[in-house]
Design a protein around this motif. Structure first.
Motif, PDB file in Angstrom:
ATOM      1  N   VAL A  22       0.723  -1.241   0.110  1.00 26.79           N
ATOM      2  CA  VAL A  22       0.034   0.070   0.042  1.00 26.79           C
ATOM      3  C   VAL A  22       0.806   1.240  -0.071  1.00 26.79           C
ATOM      4  O   VAL A  22       0.536   2.241  -0.556  1.00 26.79           O
ATOM      5  CB  VAL A  22      -0.954  -0.033   1.172  1.00 26.79           C
ATOM      6  CG1 VAL A  22      -1.734   1.456   1.306  1.00 26.79           C
ATOM      7  CG2 VAL A  22      -1.940  -1.144   1.010  1.00 26.79           C
ATOM      8  N   ALA A  23       2.164   1.188   0.614  1.00 25.13           N
ATOM      9  CA  ALA A  23       2.825   2.354   0.670  1.00 25.13           C
ATOM     10  C   ALA A  23       3.521   2.769  -0.507  1.00 25.13           C
ATOM     11  O   ALA A  23       4.131   3.786  -0.520  1.00 25.13           O
ATOM     12  CB  ALA A  23       3.740   2.037   1.883  1.00 25.13           C
ATOM     13  N   LYS A  71      -1.205 -10.917   0.127  1.00 26.02           N
ATOM     14  CA  LYS A  71      -2.349 -10.639  -0.630  1.00 26.02           C
ATOM     15  C   LYS A  71      -3.811 -10.542   0.004  1.00 26.02           C
ATOM     16  O   LYS A  71      -4.297 -11.536   0.340  1.00 26.02           O
ATOM     17  CB  LYS A  71      -2.523 -11.661  -1.867  1.00 26.02           C
ATOM     18  CG  LYS A  71      -3.436 -11.268  -3.337  1.00 26.02           C
ATOM     19  CD  LYS A  71      -3.262 -12.020  -4.160  1.00 26.02           C
ATOM     20  CE  LYS A  71      -4.170 -11.764  -5.266  1.00 26.02           C
ATOM     21  NZ  LYS A  71      -5.766 -11.731  -5.077  1.00 26.02           N
ATOM     22  N   THR A  72      -4.176  -9.304   0.329  1.00 29.10           N
ATOM     23  CA  THR A  72      -5.288  -9.095   1.389  1.00 29.10           C
ATOM     24  C   THR A  72      -6.209  -8.365   0.330  1.00 29.10           C
ATOM     25  O   THR A  72      -5.916  -7.854  -0.649  1.00 29.10           O
ATOM     26  CB  THR A  72      -4.884  -8.527   2.434  1.00 29.10           C
ATOM     27  OG1 THR A  72      -4.555  -7.310   2.159  1.00 29.10           O
ATOM     28  CG2 THR A  72      -3.791  -9.173   3.263  1.00 29.10           C
ATOM     29  N   GLU A 111      -4.975  -6.099  -2.697  1.00 26.67           N
ATOM     30  CA  GLU A 111      -5.215  -6.788  -4.076  1.00 26.67           C
ATOM     31  C   GLU A 111      -5.097  -5.960  -5.070  1.00 26.67           C
ATOM     32  O   GLU A 111      -4.394  -6.366  -6.184  1.00 26.67           O
ATOM     33  CB  GLU A 111      -6.731  -7.464  -3.896  1.00 26.67           C
ATOM     34  CG  GLU A 111      -7.063  -8.276  -5.134  1.00 26.67           C
ATOM     35  CD  GLU A 111      -8.410  -9.032  -4.593  1.00 26.67           C
ATOM     36  OE1 GLU A 111      -8.517 -10.128  -5.628  1.00 26.67           O
ATOM     37  OE2 GLU A 111      -8.981  -8.767  -3.929  1.00 26.67           O
ATOM     38  N   GLN A 112      -5.396  -4.777  -5.047  1.00 22.88           N
ATOM     39  CA  GLN A 112      -5.153  -3.759  -6.211  1.00 22.88           C
ATOM     40  C   GLN A 112      -3.708  -3.491  -6.646  1.00 22.88           C
ATOM     41  O   GLN A 112      -3.482  -3.234  -7.667  1.00 22.88           O
ATOM     42  CB  GLN A 112      -5.801  -2.310  -6.176  1.00 22.88           C
ATOM     43  CG  GLN A 112      -5.552  -1.736  -4.812  1.00 22.88           C
ATOM     44  CD  GLN A 112      -6.179  -0.169  -4.697  1.00 22.88           C
ATOM     45  OE1 GLN A 112      -6.456   0.422  -5.615  1.00 22.88           O
ATOM     46  NE2 GLN A 112      -6.459  -0.038  -3.327  1.00 22.88           N
ATOM     47  N   TYR A 113      -2.833  -3.750  -5.712  1.00 22.50           N
ATOM     48  CA  TYR A 113      -1.631  -3.387  -5.958  1.00 22.50           C
ATOM     49  C   TYR A 113      -0.707  -4.665  -6.267  1.00 22.50           C
ATOM     50  O   TYR A 113       0.157  -4.575  -6.924  1.00 22.50           O
ATOM     51  CB  TYR A 113      -0.797  -2.853  -4.655  1.00 22.50           C
ATOM     52  CG  TYR A 113      -1.383  -1.498  -4.164  1.00 22.50           C
ATOM     53  CD1 TYR A 113      -1.256  -0.417  -4.730  1.00 22.50           C
ATOM     54  CD2 TYR A 113      -2.154  -1.681  -3.002  1.00 22.50           C
ATOM     55  CE1 TYR A 113      -1.842   0.757  -4.072  1.00 22.50           C
ATOM     56  CE2 TYR A 113      -2.915  -0.466  -2.524  1.00 22.50           C
ATOM     57  CZ  TYR A 113      -2.766   0.621  -3.070  1.00 22.50           C
ATOM     58  OH  TYR A 113      -3.442   1.700  -2.572  1.00 22.50           O
ATOM     59  N   PHE A 114      -1.546  -5.855  -6.189  1.00 22.28           N
ATOM     60  CA  PHE A 114      -0.707  -7.197  -6.504  1.00 22.28           C
ATOM     61  C   PHE A 114      -0.290  -7.242  -7.883  1.00 22.28           C
ATOM     62  O   PHE A 114       0.665  -7.779  -8.221  1.00 22.28           O
ATOM     63  CB  PHE A 114      -1.761  -8.232  -5.923  1.00 22.28           C
ATOM     64  CG  PHE A 114      -1.012  -9.669  -6.055  1.00 22.28           C
ATOM     65  CD1 PHE A 114      -0.229 -10.213  -5.388  1.00 22.28           C
ATOM     66  CD2 PHE A 114      -1.507 -10.545  -7.385  1.00 22.28           C
ATOM     67  CE1 PHE A 114       0.397 -11.356  -5.446  1.00 22.28           C
ATOM     68  CE2 PHE A 114      -0.953 -11.818  -7.522  1.00 22.28           C
ATOM     69  CZ  PHE A 114       0.317 -11.963  -6.558  1.00 22.28           C
ATOM     70  N   PRO A 125       1.928 -15.834  -3.081  1.00 25.70           N
ATOM     71  CA  PRO A 125       0.839 -14.958  -2.405  1.00 25.70           C
ATOM     72  C   PRO A 125       0.597 -15.665  -0.863  1.00 25.70           C
ATOM     73  O   PRO A 125       0.436 -16.872  -1.085  1.00 25.70           O
ATOM     74  CB  PRO A 125       0.091 -14.869  -3.122  1.00 25.70           C
ATOM     75  CG  PRO A 125       0.070 -15.711  -4.294  1.00 25.70           C
ATOM     76  CD  PRO A 125       1.283 -16.311  -4.270  1.00 25.70           C
ATOM     77  N   VAL A 126       0.372 -15.090   0.192  1.00 21.82           N
ATOM     78  CA  VAL A 126      -0.257 -15.594   1.261  1.00 21.82           C
ATOM     79  C   VAL A 126      -1.338 -14.559   1.758  1.00 21.82           C
ATOM     80  O   VAL A 126      -1.235 -13.492   1.538  1.00 21.82           O
ATOM     81  CB  VAL A 126       0.908 -15.819   2.392  1.00 21.82           C
ATOM     82  CG1 VAL A 126       1.989 -17.021   1.979  1.00 21.82           C
ATOM     83  CG2 VAL A 126       1.594 -14.615   2.846  1.00 21.82           C
ATOM     84  N   ALA A 127      -2.267 -15.271   2.628  1.00 20.31           N
ATOM     85  CA  ALA A 127      -3.145 -14.285   3.101  1.00 20.31           C
ATOM     86  C   ALA A 127      -2.901 -13.620   4.305  1.00 20.31           C
ATOM     87  O   ALA A 127      -3.213 -12.524   4.581  1.00 20.31           O
ATOM     88  CB  ALA A 127      -4.405 -15.314   3.424  1.00 20.31           C
TER      89      ALA A 127
END
Length: 215
Positions: free
Chosen positions: A67-68, A93-94, A98-101, A118-120
Motif C-alpha cells: 500500500v505504501a 495478498k489481502t 489486492e489492487q496493488y498485487f 502469495p499468502v493471506a
C-alpha cells in the motif's frame, strides 16, 4: 556470520533445519508461529527477511509495504542482482492490497524472474516457511524452490497460484492454460490467437494485456 557488509546480501551460514531471520521480525506473529517448530536465529543488517539456507532467502512484502508504494522493489532487485543467493518473494495478498498485487506480480515474476508466493497473512506465511525448511531437510536437491537456477518456470503449486491471479483466469482456466503453456515465460509470450484456443477471446485479451501493458 559471513555476509557482504555493503548490502547485506552475502552468503550467511544457516544450520540445517534452522532459519536466520532479520531482527525486525523478533516478536512478530510470523516469528511466534514458527518458534517451537523450527529454530529461529535473529540477526541485524540483513537485506532479506529470512535465510532458509546458505543460498536461499525469503523477501517478505507485507500488506503495508504494498500500500505504501514501490519502496520494496529496491530490496528485491538487490537480492536478484546478487550472484550469491536465490530469493523467494512472499507477499501478503489481502483485500486491502489486492489492487496493488498485479504490479508486484509483473515486476517480480516477469521483470526479475523470481518465484512469487502469495499468502493471506503471517500465519499462512509461517506454515509456508516451515514447509520449505522441512523439505530442504528431507531432500534439498529435489526442492524446486531451493534450487540453484533462477528460472521463470516455477514449482507447480506456486505457478498455478500465480496464474490464477491474472485477471479473467481464476481456478478453472489456470490449469487449462498451464497444460498448453507450462511456464510463465511461455504464457507471457503467447499470442492472443494461441490464448483464444484455450480460454476464448475475451479472457485471451485480458491475459495478453496483463503481460504487455506497462503498470
Amino acid at each position: 556470520m559471513e555476509r557482504n557488509p555493503s548490502d547485506g546480501t552475502g552468503p550467511v551460514h544457516v544450520p540445517l533445519g534452522q532459519v536466520v531471520a532479520n531482527e525486525k521480525w523478533r516478536g512478530s506473529q510470523l516469528a511466534q508461529e514458527m518458534q517451537g517448530k523450527i529454530k529461529l536465529i535473529f540477526e541485524d543488517g540483513l537485506t532479506p527477511d529470512f535465510y532458509l539456507s546458505n543460498r536461499c532467502c525469503i523477501l517478505y512484502v507485507t500488506e503495508a509495504d504494498l500500500v505504501a508504494g514501490n519502496g520494496y522493489r529496491k530490496r528485491l532487485v538487490r537480492v536478484r542482482n546478487s550472484n550469491n543467493i536465490q530469493g523467494i518473494v512472499v507477499v501478503e495478498k489481502t483485500q486491502m492490497s489486492e489492487q496493488y498485487f498485479p504490479a508486484l506480480q509483473k515486476f517480480t515474476v516477469l521483470d526479475l524472474g523470481m518465484v512469487l508466493l502469495p499468502v493471506a497473512n503471517q500465519m499462512e506465511a509461517s506454515c509456508l516457511i516451515i514447509q520449505l525448511v522441512q523439505e530442504q531437510i528431507k531432500e534439498p536437491s529435489k526442492n524446486p524452490l531451493l534450487g540453484k537456477k533462477r528460472a521463470l518456470l516455477l514449482s507447480e503449486p506456486s505457478l498455478l497460484r500465480t496464474v490464477q491471479q491474472i485477471p479473467g483466469v481464476g481456478k478453472v482456466k489456470a490449469p487449462l492454460l498451464l497444460q498448453k503453456f507450462p511456464s510463465i515465460q511461455k504464457l507471457s509470450n503467447a499470442s492472443i490467437r494461441e490464448l483464444e484456443q484455450v480460454v476464448g477471446q475475451a479472457v485471451a485479451q485480458q491475459i495478453h494485456a496483463f503481460f504487455t501493458q506497462p503498470r
